[in-house]
Design a protein around this motif. Structure first.
Motif, PDB file in Angstrom:
ATOM      1  N   GLU A 622     -10.103   0.083   7.730  1.00  0.00           N
ATOM      2  CA  GLU A 622      -9.118   1.473   8.648  1.00  0.00           C
ATOM      3  C   GLU A 622      -8.121   0.820   9.183  1.00  0.00           C
ATOM      4  N   VAL A 623      -8.504  -0.168  10.062  1.00  0.00           N
ATOM      5  CA  VAL A 623      -7.223  -0.566  10.994  1.00  0.00           C
ATOM      6  C   VAL A 623      -6.251  -0.985   9.968  1.00  0.00           C
ATOM      7  N   MET A 624      -6.323  -1.838   9.021  1.00  0.00           N
ATOM      8  CA  MET A 624      -5.181  -2.289   8.185  1.00  0.00           C
ATOM      9  C   MET A 624      -4.453  -1.243   7.621  1.00  0.00           C
ATOM     10  N   ALA A 625      -5.360  -0.248   7.237  1.00  0.00           N
ATOM     11  CA  ALA A 625      -4.468   1.014   6.835  1.00  0.00           C
ATOM     12  C   ALA A 625      -3.517   1.606   7.522  1.00  0.00           C
ATOM     13  N   TRP A 626      -3.939   1.769   8.919  1.00  0.00           N
ATOM     14  CA  TRP A 626      -3.280   2.319   9.902  1.00  0.00           C
ATOM     15  C   TRP A 626      -2.121   1.466  10.171  1.00  0.00           C
ATOM     16  N   SER A 627      -2.345   0.227  10.298  1.00  0.00           N
ATOM     17  CA  SER A 627      -1.066  -0.823  10.454  1.00  0.00           C
ATOM     18  C   SER A 627      -0.045  -0.956   9.396  1.00  0.00           C
ATOM     19  N   THR A 628      -0.554  -0.747   8.315  1.00  0.00           N
ATOM     20  CA  THR A 628      -0.006  -0.770   6.967  1.00  0.00           C
ATOM     21  C   THR A 628       1.059   0.198   6.778  1.00  0.00           C
ATOM     22  N   ALA A 629       0.645   1.681   7.211  1.00  0.00           N
ATOM     23  CA  ALA A 629       1.363   2.648   7.437  1.00  0.00           C
ATOM     24  C   ALA A 629       2.380   2.729   8.439  1.00  0.00           C
ATOM     25  N   GLU A 630       2.234   2.231   9.474  1.00  0.00           N
ATOM     26  CA  GLU A 630       3.302   2.133  10.576  1.00  0.00           C
ATOM     27  C   GLU A 630       4.115   1.161  10.475  1.00  0.00           C
ATOM     28  N   LEU A 631       3.973   0.090   9.356  1.00  0.00           N
ATOM     29  CA  LEU A 631       5.157  -0.642   8.898  1.00  0.00           C
ATOM     30  C   LEU A 631       5.779  -0.246   7.720  1.00  0.00           C
ATOM     31  N   GLY A 632       5.524   0.945   7.355  1.00  0.00           N
ATOM     32  CA  GLY A 632       6.223   1.761   6.472  1.00  0.00           C
ATOM     33  C   GLY A 632       5.903   1.637   4.846  1.00  0.00           C
ATOM     34  N   ASP A 633       4.708   0.852   4.859  1.00  0.00           N
ATOM     35  CA  ASP A 633       4.439   0.741   3.294  1.00  0.00           C
ATOM     36  C   ASP A 633       3.195   1.685   3.175  1.00  0.00           C
ATOM     37  N   HIS A 634       3.770   2.957   2.778  1.00  0.00           N
ATOM     38  CA  HIS A 634       2.609   3.944   2.945  1.00  0.00           C
ATOM     39  C   HIS A 634       1.809   3.821   1.483  1.00  0.00           C
ATOM     40  N   GLU A 635       2.710   3.411   0.430  1.00  0.00           N
ATOM     41  CA  GLU A 635       1.735   3.385  -0.756  1.00  0.00           C
ATOM     42  C   GLU A 635       0.496   2.609  -0.661  1.00  0.00           C
ATOM     43  N   ARG A 636       0.637   1.480  -0.074  1.00  0.00           N
ATOM     44  CA  ARG A 636      -0.439   0.444   0.012  1.00  0.00           C
ATOM     45  C   ARG A 636      -1.346   1.114   1.024  1.00  0.00           C
ATOM     46  N   ALA A 637      -1.048   1.801   2.092  1.00  0.00           N
ATOM     47  CA  ALA A 637      -1.733   2.644   3.120  1.00  0.00           C
ATOM     48  C   ALA A 637      -2.673   3.364   2.377  1.00  0.00           C
ATOM     49  N   ALA A 638      -2.089   4.231   1.324  1.00  0.00           N
ATOM     50  CA  ALA A 638      -2.806   5.320   0.999  1.00  0.00           C
ATOM     51  C   ALA A 638      -3.757   4.837  -0.228  1.00  0.00           C
ATOM     52  N   ARG A 639      -3.690   3.656  -0.852  1.00  0.00           N
ATOM     53  CA  ARG A 639      -4.650   2.947  -1.605  1.00  0.00           C
ATOM     54  C   ARG A 639      -5.951   2.396  -0.574  1.00  0.00           C
ATOM     55  N   LEU A 640      -5.412   1.935   0.480  1.00  0.00           N
ATOM     56  CA  LEU A 640      -6.416   1.263   1.437  1.00  0.00           C
ATOM     57  C   LEU A 640      -7.448   2.304   1.888  1.00  0.00           C
ATOM     58  N   LEU A 641      -6.825   3.526   2.127  1.00  0.00           N
ATOM     59  CA  LEU A 641      -7.548   4.714   2.591  1.00  0.00           C
ATOM     60  C   LEU A 641      -8.574   5.184   1.366  1.00  0.00           C
ATOM     61  N   GLY A 642      -7.862   5.109   0.179  1.00  0.00           N
ATOM     62  CA  GLY A 642      -8.775   5.425  -0.997  1.00  0.00           C
ATOM     63  C   GLY A 642      -9.942   4.249  -1.145  1.00  0.00           C
ATOM     64  N   ALA A 643      -9.809   3.036  -0.973  1.00  0.00           N
ATOM     65  CA  ALA A 643     -10.898   2.077  -1.234  1.00  0.00           C
ATOM     66  C   ALA A 643     -11.924   2.414  -0.189  1.00  0.00           C
ATOM     67  N   LEU A 644     -11.326   2.872   1.231  1.00  0.00           N
ATOM     68  CA  LEU A 644     -12.172   3.130   2.358  1.00  0.00           C
ATOM     69  C   LEU A 644     -13.327   4.016   2.059  1.00  0.00           C
ATOM     70  N   ARG A 645     -12.512   5.177   1.386  1.00  0.00           N
ATOM     71  CA  ARG A 645     -13.865   6.371   1.180  1.00  0.00           C
ATOM     72  C   ARG A 645     -15.005   6.176   0.540  1.00  0.00           C
ATOM     73  N   PRO A 646     -15.032   5.417  -0.337  1.00  0.00           N
ATOM     74  CA  PRO A 646     -16.722   5.228  -0.928  1.00  0.00           C
ATOM     75  C   PRO A 646     -17.288   4.552   0.016  1.00  0.00           C
TER      76      PRO A 646
END
Length: 784
Positions: A622-646
């Motif tokens: 969760e927190v890594m996805a938020w931080s990654t998005a704030e750093l501008g790496d939106h593609e990686r953040a989206a994948r992290l949120l996807g892995a988080l969902r299940p």
């Protein structure tokens, strides 16, 4: 070989013959969604299912799993056993069937339900529900009877033809003794023996184990005598059932008295065992402990016991047919009750050692051992249920509300209910950290209802039950049990229990969104525990106190968190240290330092590699996805949120809801940057990493601990550099550090550059993260 996700075991022996049957099973699975392999015991249904599954692994790229149902005592456990086999967390937030359908829906996967015959109705219900909800799923069942479902295709496993039976006999004989070869002169006797054994693979393997000492003719003659003896034993038994029983009885009688004794005693184990368990439960004056290993080796050489894992420690098991025969002999011997109690006592001792030594090194190994022993643990708990029923039947009922003085739990061994309470409570880390919350809750619901007496064992079980309920998000039940535990703590004058109750009340308040109430409760629990002279248990409350302080904007929060990390590292504790680092990373995100937050989350996930903590991994993602998005790496953040969902699907609503708002803001930022279509595609891509190892690997991106300098010791820095690193971690600028140390800003800048170079880091934020990880061995200020 094509890689696959799943748990199919590797066989330790070669697969002989059955080529036509493997091909037929594979064809049938392509045409039917439910295929049941039937046949008598020992015909080789399980082995054929395993080989057929491996042969068609390309047809099931999204997973193949084996669910061994043989050790299960009743139908209620079938869905739960399937959840465990698929390595899904049993967090109790959703029914097991709902978890399974949610996970398997949309997957081209194969589920192997093995040994269904004693639970056929429950297996049929599970198969129907899963196949109805998961259109890409196939189920391969093995059973002595069909499941009787519409659409079920049945394949009756035939005995081995004579040529393949003889080949199997030769293969297994060579495995027992590499120098042994069946002479050509024995061909007639080989034919006779394989014919008499009806082509049953298990019977042939048992016979082969004896060819090290006997000739083929001797084996055939002895078995012929046994068949004649059994001819009138059971007129309703099928011929091949009599054949198998004859082979097993003959093997049993050929064992030495000591080997027979160990065989029947080993039958108390469910799902396998390790050597120490066999020695502890089975040894006595009649069977000295030092003889168990050699006798076990003899049983392995005779194909009575199988080696299932050659790791540390090795594990062994009895085939279910052989185990059932041994259990029958154990019951006849009159010592079944004593062996079941010794089995229970071993696992009670193992669980209590794990709980007592928890806040120290070896947590990963301790939890892995408990996971491996899960079925034995359930059997030991089930013994508590049955022993209480037996005691009640003989008039030995407990007295409601009667106080029992504290003392060594070993003194309670004559009281099955108290041992049941003690075992359920001692397994609290197994329930809460190994992903078995649902099973833990069921055990506590049962044992607390069955044992109302106000004993120390009940008091500890109440606290552990409250922890399980809190983890599930059932805060009302947690508070109810804490209330009674608190009263008992006062009546029994148990200061440790009082401290634990106070701390867990703080957790409940934090879950209810009441950090103002939680802080004094955590502080009181830390002070009480410190007063008892035990520092490691304060970790349980320190990291939560840090979180509550962050919520309140308390400037002491980071200091408290660093204290938690320091205590954890000083004692070699890892799991709570990961949570303390997580809180510090969360705090870094709250104060607008996403780079430091991301570095800390990497350190957290590195620790979680060794555990099976779905909640901890989900929180870090969760927190890594938020931080990654704030750093501008939106593609990686989206994948992290996807892995988080299940992963987050399995968490309680209370746990998952706390992050709903920041997660929504993160998603909005990603969609704004990439567009909805790109977000959906990347999110789906990430969701395929729905196992813990896969999610962690995605998050670390192959960088691991080196990215954050986590593998670099503080000894790599000079004393002055460690001082500077500590102040950088506090957020001080070079000018502020210079003023604090009486040095020039240029000198401080040089120290910072040296620190970055030595640690392989790229920013001051990463220095802060590194410091949080290693603060225990570097200069720092202890929080009061």
């Amino acid at each position: 070989m094509v890689p696959y996700e799943g748990n199919l075991p590797r066989s330790s022996t070669s697969f002989v013959g059955r080529g036509q049957e493997v091909a037929e099973v594979r064809r049938s699975l392509s045409a039917a969604r439910l295929l049941t392999l039937t046949g008598p015991g020992g015909i080789g249904k399980t082995r054929l299912a395993m080989e057929a599954a491996v042969a068609c692994r390309e047809d099931f790229p999204e997973g193949m799993w084996l669910v061994d149902l043989a050790p299960l005592p009743d139908s209620a456990a079938v869905a739960d056993a399937t959840v465990i086999a698929l390595r899904r967390p049993d967090l109790g937030a959703r029914p097991a069937l709902e978890q399974l359908t949610g996970y398997l829906n949309g997957r081209r996967a194969l589920l192997v339900l093995d040994n269904c015959e004693h639970l056929a109705d429950a297996c049929a219900e599970l198969a129907w529900a899963l196949l109805s909800a998961c259109p890409e799923l196939r189920i391969l069942a093995t059973s002595r009877r069909t499941l009787d479902l519409t659409g079920e295709r049945v394949f009756t496993v035939p005995p081995l033809p004579l040529a393949e039976a003889a080949a199997l006999l030769r293969d297994r004989t060579a495995a027992v003794d590499a120098d042994f070869r069946i002479a050509e002169a024995d061909e007639a006797q080989v034919t006779r023996l394989c014919t008499d054994l009806d082509g049953l693979p298990l019977a042939i393997e048992l016979a082969a184990s004896r060819l090290r000492l006997l000739s083929v003719e001797q084996v055939a003659k002895r078995l012929e005598d046994r068949f004649a003896l059994l001819a009138g034993d059971s007129p309703t038994a099928q011929p091949r059932q009599r054949t198998l029983r004859a082979a097993i009885e003959w093997s049993y009688e050929l064992c030495t008295p000591a080997e027979r004794l160990l065989w029947r005693r080993l039958s108390v184990f469910a799902g396998g065992f390790a050597l120490d368990a066999a020695e502890d439960a089975c040894a006595d004056q009649e069977l000295p402990r030092h003889e168990v290993l050699d006798l076990l080796g003899q049983l392995v050489s005779q194909s009575i016991v199988l080696v299932t894992e050659r790791g540390e420690p090795p594990r062994y098991r009895l085939l279910e047919t052989i185990r059932a025969y041994g259990r029958e002999q154990l019951a006849r011997s009159g010592e079944e009750e004593r062996l079941l109690r010794r089995h229970r006592d071993f696992f009670l001792s193992l669980a209590e050692r794990t709980a007592t030594d928890w806040f120290g090194p070896g947590q990963e190994q301790a939890l892995a051992r408990l996971r491996a022993e899960h079925r034995n643990l359930l059997a030991a708990l089930d013994y508590g249920t049955r022993s209480r029923a037996a005691a009640s039947g003989s008039g030995r009922a407990e007295t409601d509300g009667a106080d029992v003085g504290d003392g060594d739990l070993g003194a309670l061994e004559s009281d099955g209910t108290q041992a049941w309470l003690a075992l359920a409570a001692a397994l609290r880390f197994h329930w809460c950290c190994n992903g078995f919350l649902g099973e833990g809750r069921r055990q506590f619901d049962s044992v607390l209802a069955a044992a109302p007496a106000a004993t120390p064992a009940r008091a500890r079980a109440l606290w552990a039950a409250a922890w399980v309920a809190q983890m599930q998000g059932d805060l009302d039940a947690a508070e109810r049990w804490l209330g009674e535990a608190g009263e008992l703590g006062e009546r029994l004058d148990d200061p440790q229990l009082r401290a634990d109750v106070q701390g867990l009340r703080g957790t409940v308040a934090l879950y209810r969104g009441q950090p103002h109430e939680a802080v004094p409760l955590f502080e009181g629990a830390v002070a009480a525990q410190t007063g008892l002279g035990e520092e490691p248990p304060t970790l349980r409350w320190l990291f939560q106190l840090t979180l509550a302080q962050f919520y309140l904007g308390d400037p002491r929060a980071a200091e408290t968190g660093r204290r938690a990390v320091k205590v954890a590292e000083a004692y070699g504790e890892r799991l709570t240290r990961a949570y303390a680092l997580w809180v510090l990373g969360y705090g870094a995100w709250l104060r607008g330092s996403p780079e430091e937050s991301g570095a800390l989350m990497r350190a957290v996930l590195e620790i979680h590699r060794g555990f099976s903590d779905h909640a901890g991994v989900a929180m870090a993602l969760e927190v890594m996805a938020w931080s990654t998005a704030e750093l501008g790496d939106h593609e990686r953040a989206a994948r992290l949120l996807g892995a988080l969902r299940p992963l987050s699907r399995e968490l309680s609503p209370t746990s998952a809801g706390a992050f709903a708002e920041p997660r929504a803001r993160c998603e909005e930022a990603i969609v704004e940057a990439l567009g909805q279509a790109a977000f959906d595609e990347l999110h789906t891509e990430g969701s395929f990493c729905d196992s813990l190892p896969g999610a962690i690997a995605l998050a670390l991106g192959g960088e691991g601990s080196e990215q954050s300098g986590a593998g670099t010791s503080p000894s790599a820095l000079t004393h002055r550099e460690r001082e500077v690193a500590a102040l950088v971690a506090e957020g001080m600028s070079n000018r502020q550090i210079a003023a604090a140390l009486g040095r020039s800003p240029r000198t401080v800048g040089g120290h910072v550059e040296n620190i970055l170079a030595k640690l392989g880091l790229g920013s001051r934020a990463q220095i802060g993260a590194w410091w949080a990880v290693h603060e225990a061995t570097a200069r720092g200020t202890d929080a009061p």
